[in-house]
Scaffold this motif. Sequence first.
Motif, PDB file in Angstrom:
ATOM      1  N   CYS A  33       0.731  -1.281   0.062  1.00  0.00           N
ATOM      2  CA  CYS A  33       0.170  -0.238  -0.080  1.00  0.00           C
ATOM      3  C   CYS A  33       0.666   1.376  -0.103  1.00  0.00           C
ATOM      4  O   CYS A  33       0.202   2.679  -0.223  1.00  0.00           O
ATOM      5  CB  CYS A  33      -0.939   0.114   1.333  1.00  0.00           C
ATOM      6  SG  CYS A  33      -2.237  -1.236   1.211  1.00  0.00           S
ATOM      7  N   LYS A  34       1.957   1.283   0.201  1.00  0.00           N
ATOM      8  CA  LYS A  34       2.932   2.468   0.217  1.00  0.00           C
ATOM      9  C   LYS A  34       2.970   3.494  -0.634  1.00  0.00           C
ATOM     10  O   LYS A  34       2.867   4.459  -0.645  1.00  0.00           O
ATOM     11  CB  LYS A  34       4.395   1.787   0.742  1.00  0.00           C
ATOM     12  CG  LYS A  34       5.357   3.180   1.042  1.00  0.00           C
ATOM     13  CD  LYS A  34       6.686   2.553   1.330  1.00  0.00           C
ATOM     14  CE  LYS A  34       7.763   3.513   1.663  1.00  0.00           C
ATOM     15  NZ  LYS A  34       8.954   3.232   2.048  1.00  0.00           N
ATOM     16  N   PRO A  35       2.881   2.896  -2.112  1.00  0.00           N
ATOM     17  CA  PRO A  35       2.825   3.756  -3.163  1.00  0.00           C
ATOM     18  C   PRO A  35       1.881   4.781  -3.208  1.00  0.00           C
ATOM     19  O   PRO A  35       1.787   5.937  -3.813  1.00  0.00           O
ATOM     20  CB  PRO A  35       2.975   3.011  -4.544  1.00  0.00           C
ATOM     21  CG  PRO A  35       3.543   1.590  -3.911  1.00  0.00           C
ATOM     22  CD  PRO A  35       2.817   1.563  -2.637  1.00  0.00           C
ATOM     23  N   TYR A  36       0.404   4.423  -2.548  1.00  0.00           N
ATOM     24  CA  TYR A  36      -0.629   5.192  -2.839  1.00  0.00           C
ATOM     25  C   TYR A  36      -1.328   5.465  -1.474  1.00  0.00           C
ATOM     26  O   TYR A  36      -2.458   5.981  -1.352  1.00  0.00           O
ATOM     27  CB  TYR A  36      -1.633   4.409  -3.830  1.00  0.00           C
ATOM     28  CG  TYR A  36      -1.943   2.954  -3.140  1.00  0.00           C
ATOM     29  CD1 TYR A  36      -2.971   2.893  -2.359  1.00  0.00           C
ATOM     30  CD2 TYR A  36      -1.587   1.974  -3.967  1.00  0.00           C
ATOM     31  CE1 TYR A  36      -3.275   1.616  -2.077  1.00  0.00           C
ATOM     32  CE2 TYR A  36      -2.082   0.850  -3.632  1.00  0.00           C
ATOM     33  CZ  TYR A  36      -2.860   0.570  -2.623  1.00  0.00           C
ATOM     34  OH  TYR A  36      -3.230  -0.614  -2.334  1.00  0.00           O
ATOM     35  N   LEU A  37      -0.581   5.245  -0.271  1.00  0.00           N
ATOM     36  CA  LEU A  37      -1.160   5.139   0.935  1.00  0.00           C
ATOM     37  C   LEU A  37      -1.548   6.733   1.459  1.00  0.00           C
ATOM     38  O   LEU A  37      -2.550   7.055   1.911  1.00  0.00           O
ATOM     39  CB  LEU A  37      -0.387   4.705   2.052  1.00  0.00           C
ATOM     40  CG  LEU A  37      -0.731   4.566   3.637  1.00  0.00           C
ATOM     41  CD1 LEU A  37      -2.157   3.670   3.378  1.00  0.00           C
ATOM     42  CD2 LEU A  37       0.180   4.035   4.523  1.00  0.00           C
ATOM     43  N   LYS A  38      -0.592   7.682   0.958  1.00  0.00           N
ATOM     44  CA  LYS A  38      -0.894   9.062   1.249  1.00  0.00           C
ATOM     45  C   LYS A  38      -2.047   9.492   0.352  1.00  0.00           C
ATOM     46  O   LYS A  38      -3.045  10.224   1.015  1.00  0.00           O
ATOM     47  CB  LYS A  38       0.172   9.906   0.892  1.00  0.00           C
ATOM     48  CG  LYS A  38       1.295   9.729   1.875  1.00  0.00           C
ATOM     49  CD  LYS A  38       2.500  10.846   1.512  1.00  0.00           C
ATOM     50  CE  LYS A  38       3.639  10.752   2.406  1.00  0.00           C
ATOM     51  NZ  LYS A  38       4.951  11.502   1.893  1.00  0.00           N
ATOM     52  N   GLU A  39      -2.312   9.233  -0.914  1.00  0.00           N
ATOM     53  CA  GLU A  39      -3.409   9.436  -1.643  1.00  0.00           C
ATOM     54  C   GLU A  39      -4.770   8.781  -1.132  1.00  0.00           C
ATOM     55  O   GLU A  39      -5.739   9.576  -1.030  1.00  0.00           O
ATOM     56  CB  GLU A  39      -3.229   8.955  -3.237  1.00  0.00           C
ATOM     57  CG  GLU A  39      -4.310   9.487  -4.009  1.00  0.00           C
ATOM     58  CD  GLU A  39      -4.099   9.095  -5.355  1.00  0.00           C
ATOM     59  OE1 GLU A  39      -4.811   9.315  -6.339  1.00  0.00           O
ATOM     60  OE2 GLU A  39      -2.941   8.389  -5.642  1.00  0.00           O
ATOM     61  N   ALA A  40      -4.846   7.654  -0.513  1.00  0.00           N
ATOM     62  CA  ALA A  40      -5.850   6.910   0.165  1.00  0.00           C
ATOM     63  C   ALA A  40      -6.276   7.699   1.345  1.00  0.00           C
ATOM     64  O   ALA A  40      -7.480   7.907   1.403  1.00  0.00           O
ATOM     65  CB  ALA A  40      -5.525   5.624   0.416  1.00  0.00           C
ATOM     66  N   ARG A  41      -5.292   8.114   2.027  1.00  0.00           N
ATOM     67  CA  ARG A  41      -5.766   8.771   3.512  1.00  0.00           C
ATOM     68  C   ARG A  41      -6.258  10.251   3.047  1.00  0.00           C
ATOM     69  O   ARG A  41      -7.368  10.431   3.735  1.00  0.00           O
ATOM     70  CB  ARG A  41      -4.311   9.289   4.343  1.00  0.00           C
ATOM     71  CG  ARG A  41      -3.810   8.013   4.877  1.00  0.00           C
ATOM     72  CD  ARG A  41      -2.855   8.737   5.792  1.00  0.00           C
ATOM     73  NE  ARG A  41      -1.749   7.681   6.472  1.00  0.00           N
ATOM     74  CZ  ARG A  41      -0.321   7.470   5.893  1.00  0.00           C
ATOM     75  NH1 ARG A  41      -0.056   8.377   5.095  1.00  0.00           N
ATOM     76  NH2 ARG A  41       0.107   6.571   6.205  1.00  0.00           N
TER      77      ARG A  41
END
Length: 287
Positions: free
Chosen positions: A210-218
């Motif tokens: 999930c690291k590549p898009y975790l900020k975008e998901a948050r």
Amino acid sequence: MFEGLSGFREQLAISETMLTLLIETSILIVVIGVVKAITSRFIKKKVHSRELQRRWLVQTRNAFILLLMLGLIFIWGEALRTFALSVVAIAVAFVVATKELIVCVTGSIIKTGAGSFNIGDRIQVKDFRGDVIDQNILATTILEVGPGKLTHQRTGRMTVIPNSLFVSEPVINESYTHDFVLHVFTVPFKREEDWRLAQDEFLKSAQKQCKPYLKEARKHMEQLSQEKGLDVPTAEPRVTVQVSAAGEIHLIVRVPVKATQRSFIEQSILSDVFSHNDFFNKKEEEV
């Protein structure tokens, strides 16, 4: 002789009225058909997203169908009113004969008014589960996802659901959070196996995937929380423990994923963990 001429004139007047109505109807159909074709061509050229393009095409088609129905009612309304009193019995019989169609239209109104789902959402109604690709006033078409309720692969089958089901059955929308969803899957272990190590390994793998898009998901979850006024769960990956039966431990893995990558991320995590670890208890093997 004069009575014959009078009857002929009345028939001529009726035929002229009918001809006028038919001409107006033909013009309405041609105009709506041309405008629909131009609109569809414009959407296909200007909208590049496949999902957004399909959604706009379906919505414009339904809008033109509604416009055509309103136009026909406007054109033929006066003529139909003259026959209203004489067709009451026929109308009652028609309602009885078309009961299912009426229920389908009612279901369409209910799902539209409630905003249950849109084109591209993954829904479940009774035993039917899949991605919505089309909807109209009578039926909703989905591409089946399965098998079962826990897998996320398309089976290649198409299902047409009558809208009458939406009157009596609840609708589960798995894509309520749209671009990102919280995907949950279960991994069972025996009590004697090293499930604690498995819990740590699944959490590490989930965080890595999930690291590549975790900020975008948050960010997406926070925006959704503000728009809907809801307490949206945290987007952080989690692995919790559930004891569903004696002698069994179930690890519940929850990860934020893009709506179109549920199956891919799940399989990536499972492959990553099981290809690098063996969770059999070594003490038990020695015995």
